[in-house]
Structure formats: C-alpha cells, structure tokens
Motif scaffolding. Structure first.
Motif, PDB file in Angstrom:
ATOM      1  N   UNK A 251       0.855  -1.177   0.000  1.00  0.00           N
ATOM      2  CA  UNK A 251       0.000   0.000   0.000  1.00  0.00           C
ATOM      3  C   UNK A 251       0.890   1.225   0.000  1.00  0.00           C
ATOM      4  N   UNK A 252       0.719   2.080  -0.995  1.00  0.00           N
ATOM      5  CA  UNK A 252       1.562   3.255  -1.159  1.00  0.00           C
ATOM      6  C   UNK A 252       1.578   4.108   0.096  1.00  0.00           C
ATOM      7  N   UNK A 253       2.796   4.479   0.538  1.00  0.00           N
ATOM      8  CA  UNK A 253       2.938   5.332   1.694  1.00  0.00           C
ATOM      9  C   UNK A 253       2.839   4.610   3.014  1.00  0.00           C
ATOM     10  N   UNK A 254       2.589   3.297   2.972  1.00  0.00           N
ATOM     11  CA  UNK A 254       2.473   2.527   4.211  1.00  0.00           C
ATOM     12  C   UNK A 254       3.425   1.341   4.227  1.00  0.00           C
ATOM     13  N   UNK A 255       3.370   0.513   3.167  1.00  0.00           N
ATOM     14  CA  UNK A 255       4.221  -0.659   3.125  1.00  0.00           C
ATOM     15  C   UNK A 255       3.419  -1.913   2.859  1.00  0.00           C
ATOM     16  N   UNK A 256       3.932  -3.075   3.296  1.00  0.00           N
ATOM     17  CA  UNK A 256       3.267  -4.352   2.997  1.00  0.00           C
ATOM     18  C   UNK A 256       1.949  -4.499   3.723  1.00  0.00           C
ATOM     19  N   UNK A 257       0.987  -5.107   3.050  1.00  0.00           N
ATOM     20  CA  UNK A 257      -0.304  -5.441   3.657  1.00  0.00           C
ATOM     21  C   UNK A 257      -0.620  -6.889   3.312  1.00  0.00           C
ATOM     22  N   UNK A 258      -1.342  -7.595   4.175  1.00  0.00           N
ATOM     23  CA  UNK A 258      -1.726  -8.975   3.854  1.00  0.00           C
ATOM     24  C   UNK A 258      -2.531  -9.018   2.564  1.00  0.00           C
ATOM     25  N   UNK A 401      17.050  -6.029  -4.714  1.00  0.00           N
ATOM     26  CA  UNK A 401      15.707  -6.579  -4.815  1.00  0.00           C
ATOM     27  C   UNK A 401      15.157  -7.106  -3.511  1.00  0.00           C
ATOM     28  N   UNK A 402      15.774  -6.812  -2.376  1.00  0.00           N
ATOM     29  CA  UNK A 402      15.196  -7.279  -1.128  1.00  0.00           C
ATOM     30  C   UNK A 402      13.831  -6.660  -0.960  1.00  0.00           C
ATOM     31  N   UNK A 403      12.789  -7.424  -0.712  1.00  0.00           N
ATOM     32  CA  UNK A 403      11.421  -6.900  -0.742  1.00  0.00           C
ATOM     33  C   UNK A 403      11.078  -6.065   0.463  1.00  0.00           C
ATOM     34  N   UNK A 404      11.473  -4.792   0.439  1.00  0.00           N
ATOM     35  CA  UNK A 404      11.113  -3.869   1.511  1.00  0.00           C
ATOM     36  C   UNK A 404      10.959  -2.492   0.940  1.00  0.00           C
ATOM     37  N   UNK A 405       9.943  -1.732   1.363  1.00  0.00           N
ATOM     38  CA  UNK A 405       9.780  -0.381   0.847  1.00  0.00           C
ATOM     39  C   UNK A 405      10.818   0.582   1.389  1.00  0.00           C
ATOM     40  N   UNK A 406      11.458   0.224   2.490  1.00  0.00           N
ATOM     41  CA  UNK A 406      12.482   1.089   3.048  1.00  0.00           C
ATOM     42  C   UNK A 406      13.730   1.014   2.171  1.00  0.00           C
ATOM     43  N   UNK A 407      14.410   2.131   1.988  1.00  0.00           N
ATOM     44  CA  UNK A 407      15.627   2.136   1.200  1.00  0.00           C
ATOM     45  C   UNK A 407      16.791   1.672   2.059  1.00  0.00           C
ATOM     46  N   UNK A 408      17.701   0.865   1.458  1.00  0.00           N
ATOM     47  CA  UNK A 408      18.937   0.519   2.138  1.00  0.00           C
ATOM     48  C   UNK A 408      19.778   1.773   2.208  1.00  0.00           C
TER      49      UNK A 408
END
Length: 452
Positions: A251-258, A401-408
């Motif tokens: 979800x844009x601006x939030x992150x992963x959702x079920x 490609x690690x699946x996280x919305x946070x930037x490394x």
C-alpha cells in the motif's frame, strides 16, 4: 571557517556520544524494571510505588515495565543492542509494537533474525521508522499465517481520541485502516493546496487543520478536490489479485499489507485505489518522457508510484505529498535534463529546498534509484530504491531486490571503539570546505511543486 567547522564537527560527535549513553541508560532501566516486576509480582502496586521515583505517570511506569519484561524475555538481542548504544527506548518500542501479537518463541526468532540483518547495517537502519519496517518484514516471514488475523484485529480496534493540550488547543487523533487514513489525508491535503493556489494566505498546516474541521462539522471548505487527490496506490501482483498467491502486496505510503486485506481493498466499491502496472522483470513501473519542462500528470504519477517516498535516505514522506523535481536541471535551449520519468524524483518541500543549499551535496539517480547525500560537515549517506514489486527470479535486476519499501542506507563515518565494528569507510571533506557539486545543476530552483 576551519575552526568553526571543527567546532561543529566536535559537537556532532558529542551528540553521538550522548545518544549512546542515553541508550545504555535506557537498557539498564528496562532491565531493572523487569527484575523488580519479577521479584514483586504485583505490576499495579509496583507501578504506583515507582511513580514518584521515576517522576512520570503511573501509566508510563506500567508501559516501561511491560517494555522491560518484553525486551528482556522476548527480545534479548534488541536489549543487547541498547546496551551498546545502538537504539534507545523509542526505537525499541517501535519494534516491540510490531512483535507484540506474536508468541514468545516467534518473537525470539524475529529478534535473532533482526540482529543478523542489522549486524552490518548502515547507521540509518537503526532509525525507529526503518527498524519498524524491517521488523514488519521479519514478522511476516516468521508468522505468515497470522498477518491477516493481526490486521483484522487491529482494524477492529479503530477509534477516535480527543487529547486536551495547552494554550486552548487540543488534538483529535483517528486510528483508521491504512488505506482509509491515506485517502483522507490526501483529500484534505489536495483541498488545502487548491485553496492555497487560489491565493489563501493561511499556511498549508493551517489549511489542512481548518479543512478537516470544516468537513467534520458539515461546513463547506470552499473547494472541491479532484478525484486523484484521494487516490491510494495499491501495488498488487496479478497472482495475488487472483488469490493464487499471498505475496507482494504493498500500500503506497504505508508498506506491505496482507493479500487478503489487499483483495478486500481492491474489491470494496467504496475504496479509492489505483492499480500499478510494473515490468515483471524489474519490478519497476513503465517509463514515459517528453521535452517540455512542466511534467504531465502521467509523468508525475509514474514517478510517485515508482519512488513512493521522498528520495532522502531518512525521509519517509509519501511521494504523493512531495514536489516533482528535475534531477538534472531543465533548460529552455534543450541543453539540460529532460522532463521524463528517467530525470524526475520526488522530494518533500524541505528536502527540495535543501537541494539548492550549497552546503549540502545531494544527487539522485532516478534510473538506478541511488541517492547520495553529503552533509555540510562531510558525512556521506547513500540509499538504494527497491522495486515496487519483487522482480521475478532469473530476470535482470538493475537495482537491489530485497522486498522492503524502506531504502537501504549507508552512512560513512569513522567506526567508534565502543560500538560494534561495521564495514564503513571514513568519507569526510575538510572542515569548512564546500562539498563538491556534481554536474547536475544543483543550483537550479525547481518550481514544479505546489507553493506553500
């Protein structure tokens, strides 16, 4: 100037030392509270007794006891990180809030995995928001079957709270499902910016507050937002939409959702959402471009969908609330950068203005999603954008490609003797020297964003 630079740099190091000492004291307090609670056994009684000792409210003492018991019994590696000065109570609380619904064994597994991920992590990975994002990912990995139940329980506990404040002011806080809250804020923000464009002299903060009050009280705010002002982007693989898999929903601006929640959002006739089409090999939205300076709505939208947040390593302001910035300055003679997705990036208003500050050296590569920032006193941070969706295995992956919305992110500074060793390099400019500017037109003032 050199003396002044040296003085500021020394003070920054003192702040770093204070943060380490504060984290260590926080760890000692939480461990002591856990021990006292275990010895006494009466949480309510001991909280009352410790209220005048700690000089905080009884509710806060109870919260600290709960935190101490959880971090000592369920998250020992997190407690160890506090003891070496990596994270303070606030950051630890953000992690504990994420793992709170888990069973003890699952929480300890998340604790161990988090410690492994953070062993060689950059400095910005320890910021509370980034810690919480990493922990969320690990909770989904450790207990994938429970994420939908946790989300449903949290959504059932939605509420509205009124908190009296000072100077004849109060706060009104609504706990809402993420997509609803995002749509509400976007709608209010869009109406506030429309009023501002029409010449209203109130600040954006004042306008958002006043528009919210007008809407809740049934008054006419004086403006109607476009439909896009309340749009929420739902990044969803086709197989998840078809219930074939339960992975990869964002979800844009939030992150992963079920995935189950994402499908409900998608099929809810009251939802305001927008599907995102991505290249399955790279996970990135498709690109567009043109030659005029003002970006089209399509270009703005693709840039916002692709980057999702302000491109600064420590800023998580959603891209839909940021300015559209030409990374390489556009010029009328055609000698500058193009107006395209490949030359655009979202910067919140604060960091958009910071780009033009000669004391800061900031560069963003929109194609590869790499940000490099050098502060006025020589510390360099880098960040890497992740694809909207995880690329399919075996395809070319131009970005991590690690699946996280946070930037490394990675900060380069000299390792401390009292902190765990990191793979970092000293990268400082001479004190008082102006950071080197790259050939991307850093002095260009981009007016693509809406005014205050």
């Amino acid at each position: 100037m050199d003396d002044m630079g040296d003085g500021v740099e020394a003070k920054v190091e003192r702040l770093r030392d204070l943060r380490v000492r504060r984290a260590r004291l926080d760890a000692e307090e939480l461990a002591l509270l856990a021990d006292i609670a275990a010895d006494v056994g009466d949480d309510r009684g001991v909280a009352e007794e410790l209220t005048p000792v700690l000089r905080v409210s009884t509710r806060e003492v109870e919260r600290r006891i709960d935190d101490g018991r959880s971090v000592a019994g369920r998250m020992p590696r997190l407690l160890a990180a506090m003891r070496v000065g990596e994270v303070e109570t606030y950051g630890a609380r953000r992690v504990l809030a994420v793992v709170d619904p888990l069973e003890d064994d699952a929480a300890r597994t998340v604790d161990a995995l988090l410690a492994e991920r953070l062993a060689d992590a950059p400095a910005t990975a320890w910021q509370p928001g980034n810690l919480a994002q990493r922990t969320r990912r690990l909770v989904e990995k450790v207990d994938p079957g429970g994420q939908t139940a946790r989300a449903r329980r949290a959504r059932a506990e939605r509420k509205l709270e009124l908190t009296p404040g000072e100077h004849a002011m109060s706060s009104l806080e609504a706990q809402l499902p993420a997509e609803v809250a995002a749509a509400c804020y976007s709608r209010v923000d869009g109406m506030a910016r429309s009023l501002r464009h029409r010449g209203d002299q109130r600040t954006l903060d004042q306008l958002r507050a006043d528009v919210t009050a007008d809407l809740l009280l049934g008054r006419d705010p004086g403006v109607t937002p476009s439909e896009a002002a309340a749009t929420v982007y739902l990044h969803m693989p086709a197989d998840a939409a078809l219930s074939i898999s339960d992975d990869g929903c964002e979800l844009d601006g939030y992150g992963p959702v079920p995935a189950a929640i994402a499908r409900e959002i998608m099929t809810n006739p009251r939802s305001i959402w927008r599907a995102v089409l991505c290249d399955p090999g790279t996970g990135e939205p498709l690109d567009l471009g043109r030659t005029r300076r003002r970006p089209s709505a399509t270009i703005r939208e693709l840039v916002r969908v692709r980057d999702r947040e302000c491109i600064m390593p420590w800023c998580h302001r959603p891209a839909r609330h940021c300015d559209h910035d030409h990374e390489q300055a556009w010029t009328a003679d055609g000698g500058g950068g193009s107006t395209s997705v490949a030359n655009g990036g979202p910067r919140c208003r604060r960091h958009h203005q910071l780009k033009d500050d000669p004391r800061w050296n900031t560069h963003y590569d929109p194609v590869h999603g790499t940000t490099r920032v050098t502060t006025p006193h020589g510390t360099t941070y880098t960040a890497h954008r992740h694809p909207v969706l995880t690329p399919k295995s075996g395809r070319h992956r131009p970005t991590p490609t690690r699946p996280t919305p946070a930037r490394d992110t990675q900060a380069r500074h000299a390792p401390r003797r009292d902190a765990p060793t990191r793979d970092t390099q000293t990268h400082r400019q001479p004190a008082g020297a102006e950071p080197t500017r790259d050939a991307t037109g850093k002095g260009h003032r981009n007016d693509d964003g809406p005014p205050f």
